[in-house]
Structures are given as C-alpha cells and as structure tokens.
Design a protein around this motif. Structure first.
Motif, mmCIF file in Angstrom:
data_model
loop_
_atom_site.group_PDB
_atom_site.id
_atom_site.type_symbol
_atom_site.label_atom_id
_atom_site.label_comp_id
_atom_site.label_asym_id
_atom_site.label_seq_id
_atom_site.Cartn_x
_atom_site.Cartn_y
_atom_site.Cartn_z
ATOM 1 N N PRO A 279 0.832 -1.207 0.000
ATOM 2 C CA PRO A 279 0.000 0.000 0.000
ATOM 3 C C PRO A 279 0.866 1.257 0.000
ATOM 4 N N GLY A 280 0.393 2.300 -0.705
ATOM 5 C CA GLY A 280 1.101 3.565 -0.716
ATOM 6 C C GLY A 280 2.352 3.585 -1.569
ATOM 7 N N THR A 281 2.380 2.794 -2.643
ATOM 8 C CA THR A 281 3.558 2.773 -3.519
ATOM 9 C C THR A 281 3.256 3.311 -4.922
ATOM 10 N N SER B 188 -2.397 -5.209 -3.455
ATOM 11 C CA SER B 188 -1.586 -4.641 -2.370
ATOM 12 C C SER B 188 -1.164 -5.690 -1.349
ATOM 13 N N PRO C 16 8.644 -0.138 -2.712
ATOM 14 C CA PRO C 16 8.431 0.935 -1.728
ATOM 15 C C PRO C 16 9.313 2.141 -2.057
ATOM 16 N N SER D 194 6.035 3.685 9.079
ATOM 17 C CA SER D 194 4.784 3.030 8.694
ATOM 18 C C SER D 194 4.923 2.290 7.370
ATOM 19 N N ASP E 233 4.209 3.545 4.469
ATOM 20 C CA ASP E 233 3.087 3.897 3.610
ATOM 21 C C ASP E 233 3.089 5.408 3.391
ATOM 22 N N ARG F 283 0.933 7.265 2.177
ATOM 23 C CA ARG F 283 -0.352 7.876 2.515
ATOM 24 C C ARG F 283 -0.390 8.341 3.961
ATOM 25 N N HIS G 170 -4.510 2.645 7.805
ATOM 26 C CA HIS G 170 -4.894 1.356 7.210
ATOM 27 C C HIS G 170 -6.074 0.749 7.957
#
Length: 374
Positions: free
Chosen positions: A60-62, A178, A205, A243, A245, A247, A284
C-alpha cells in the motif's frame, strides 16, 4: 506576539486538496518505468484491439492507484474509443456491483436497484460496446478483496470471455494487488488463466529520499511558505518511513497543519506532528474497517473484546463466543477469520500440540479497534 497568530479567517493551507489520499498530482515522480510499462500494455486498446492484461503489484502507498488513475485521465482526454473504468474492490466486491459500475460509466446511470439480473446488465454493456465500436479497460483496485470474497474467478471470467457471447467485444483488465502474499496468476482457475495471462508490474516501496522529495513537493503546493520547518519535515518523513506507507505521511501533514491552525499558530510544531501521528498511524485500520460487512465487524469486535486482557486465543474459543454474540455458523466463521488475516487485521498462526491449533492475535490495540468500530 499577536502578529504570530492567525486571524479567524486565515489558513495555513494554500491548497488542502494535495494532501487527500485520492489526489492525482500533475508531477508524478519515481514511477516513470511503471507508467511506461502500463502504457505499453494499454496501447493495443488505443488502436481498437484488446488491451493486454496486467497485474500492478506492490505494498500500500507505492503509487499503483495513482499511476492507473493518471493514465486513465490521459486516455479520456485522448479518445472515446477506449473507455477506462476504475473499480474500488474494497467497496464494490461482488460481480453484480462491479458490472453495475461498468454499466454506469458506459450509460451514465446506474441500473435499477431491484428486478435487474446480472445477465441484463452484462448484455447491455456488451451491446453498448458493440454499438459504439469501443474497447473497455477495467481496473480492479485491491482485487485481492475479490479473492477473499470468492468472486475473482466469476468477475474475470465474465470480463475476459465476453467475446464468446458477443463476438467483437474487446475488454482488457488491470488488477491492482496490495497484498504481496497473493499470487493472482496462480489463484485463478484454469478456465480464467487461459485467457487472463497477465504481465506483472512491480511497484517497490519509496526510499527515504523519494519520500522526502514527494512530501516536499506537496508541502510547497499545499501549505504557505514557512508553515512547516525543516526539522518538522524530518519528523514527518521519519514517521512515514516507520509506517512504510506514503499515505500516512500525507495524512500526517494535513492533520499536523490542522492542529496548528486550530491553535491559531502560523507554524507547525513537534506536538502537532506527534498528536497527528496518533491518528494517522491507524490509516490502514480506519480505511479497512469501512469495507467490512456487519457480520465481519461483529466478529472483529468479539476478537478485540477477547484481546483486551492480552491473552492468546485459539480459534475454538473465539468461535464459541462468535456463535453466541455474532450468530455465526462454523463455515462462515472460518471464512471471515481467513479474510481478517489476509487484510492484515489479525494474525492467524498454527501451533503444534494436541493436533494443530489455530491461534488468533489482533494486530492493533484492542481499545483502538473497539473505538473505531463503535
């Protein structure tokens, strides 16, 4: 001193939109390679052919969703013959719901909520595509949720074999994953695999330097000069890397600025960032809880309540409580437990003893889960 305080009608935000999770920046750095690969996969659709199927894979967040959304915007600006449809599978995770969203994009309105069968929607979609001589490109974001709901084969089969019922229809699929433990190519059944044959694009990442550059660009666009000192940016980056992430970093910047603004200060201080992180670190958890069905929330509430004392729980004990409190049957209980493990809300481990015992532990503080559920 008064000069350092904000007036009631002043703000620290030049453009608050840039800190939103779904914001698509004009300048999108560090994903040029992935964007080129995606564009190559899509290119046949621009010529009237079937786009190549793709899996966008990464934590997530990549940048997976942003990459797809940015390309979809470019497609919509360039042509009407290739129609991109974005589906959030955390929200729409049944075959009917997904095809209802596709129909909505093609026709401009949703199908009737009752009395409409899947076949009617499917037939209408294919007829529109043939009439308009258009190609359909569907992005299934967080497609791993379809796997948890046992819907992935039904959805992909209907999309990728539409040409068998309606010769001439051309549909391509982008799946965004994800959950790195999911190998979608192996999870689908043979009849789907024979037509799916996706190319996988990996999104690694972001490094600390990349995170710094991305967040700095957002700060320059979204906040007024001098609002975020360099030392506070360093702290935000540190928490973001912790984290894993991006986001979280964006949410952290927004909340820290709001904290300073609430106190009528012109600069973000360490306490603003620390207080913001106590909320942002649960990003999350917060988003995932919103996607759960009532019975799934009820079971998670039971697990969180049993976790308050910090004791280890085996699945049998949890099932006894869930059977009484959540009114769950044995099969459905185990389906939900597997899903909660897959979406990283609980850990499900096996212990050897008298046979193999399944042990359930909550990934978050029980009180925080209960607060968010309530």
């Amino acid at each position: 001193m008064k000069r350092d305080l904000l007036m009631w009608d002043e703000t620290l935000f030049r453009d608050p939109e840039v800190f939103e999770i779904d914001y698509v920046p004009e300048q999108f750095d560090y994903r040029e390679t992935q964007m080129r690969e995606l564009a190559f996969q899509i290119k046949p659709g621009l010529r009237g052919g079937r786009p190549l199927n793709t899996i966008c894979r990464g934590l997530p967040g990549t940048g997976k969703t942003t990459s797809v959304r940015k390309l979809f915007t470019q497609i919509e600006e360039a042509t009407r013959k290739l129609i991109p449809v974005y589906i959030n599978c955390q929200i729409d995770n049944t075959k009917f719901a997904i095809f209802a969203q596709i129909y909505h994009k093609l026709s401009g309105h949703l199908p009737p909520t009752s009395g409409t069968s899947f076949k009617q929607i499917f037939d209408a979609i294919c007829r529109i595509l043939l009439k308009e001589e258009a190609v359909l490109l569907v992005a299934l974001d967080d497609a791993n949720y379809l796997l948890y709901e046992n819907e992935i084969n039904r959805v992909l089969y209907a999309l990728l074999r539409a040409h068998e019922s309606y010769p001439g229809t051309r549909i391509g699929v982008i799946t965004i994953i994800s959950d790195l433990s999911v190998d979608l190519s192996r999870e689908v059944d043979p009849r789907v695999a024979s037509v799916f044959r996706p190319t996988e694009i990996y999104f690694p990442p972001y490094s600390a330097d990349e995170v710094r550059h991305i967040l700095t660009e957002r700060v320059l666009t979204g906040l007024y000069p001098g609002v975020l000192p360099d030392t506070m940016l360093d702290l935000v980056i540190e928490q973001t890397m912790k984290s894993g992430d991006l986001r979280v970093g964006l949410d952290l910047l927004k909340r820290a600025a709001l904290n300073a603004e609430k106190d009528a200060r012109r600069r973000i201080e360490e306490d603003d960032v620390c207080r913001a992180y106590q909320i942002s670190k649960y990003l999350h958890l917060t988003f995932t809880l919103r996607t759960l069905k009532t019975e799934e929330k009820n079971l998670l509430r039971t697990i969180a309540t049993m976790s308050v004392g910090g004791n280890e729980m085996n699945a049998g004990e949890v099932y006894k409580h869930a059977k009484q409190e959540a009114k769950l049957g044995y099969t459905r209980f185990h389906e939900i437990v597997k899903k909660l493990d897959a979406i990283r809300l609980i850990n499900l481990d096996y212990r050897e003893g008298r046979g193999r015992t399944r042990v359930i532990t909550l990934r978050y503080e029980p009180q925080r889960v209960l607060e968010l559920l309530d």
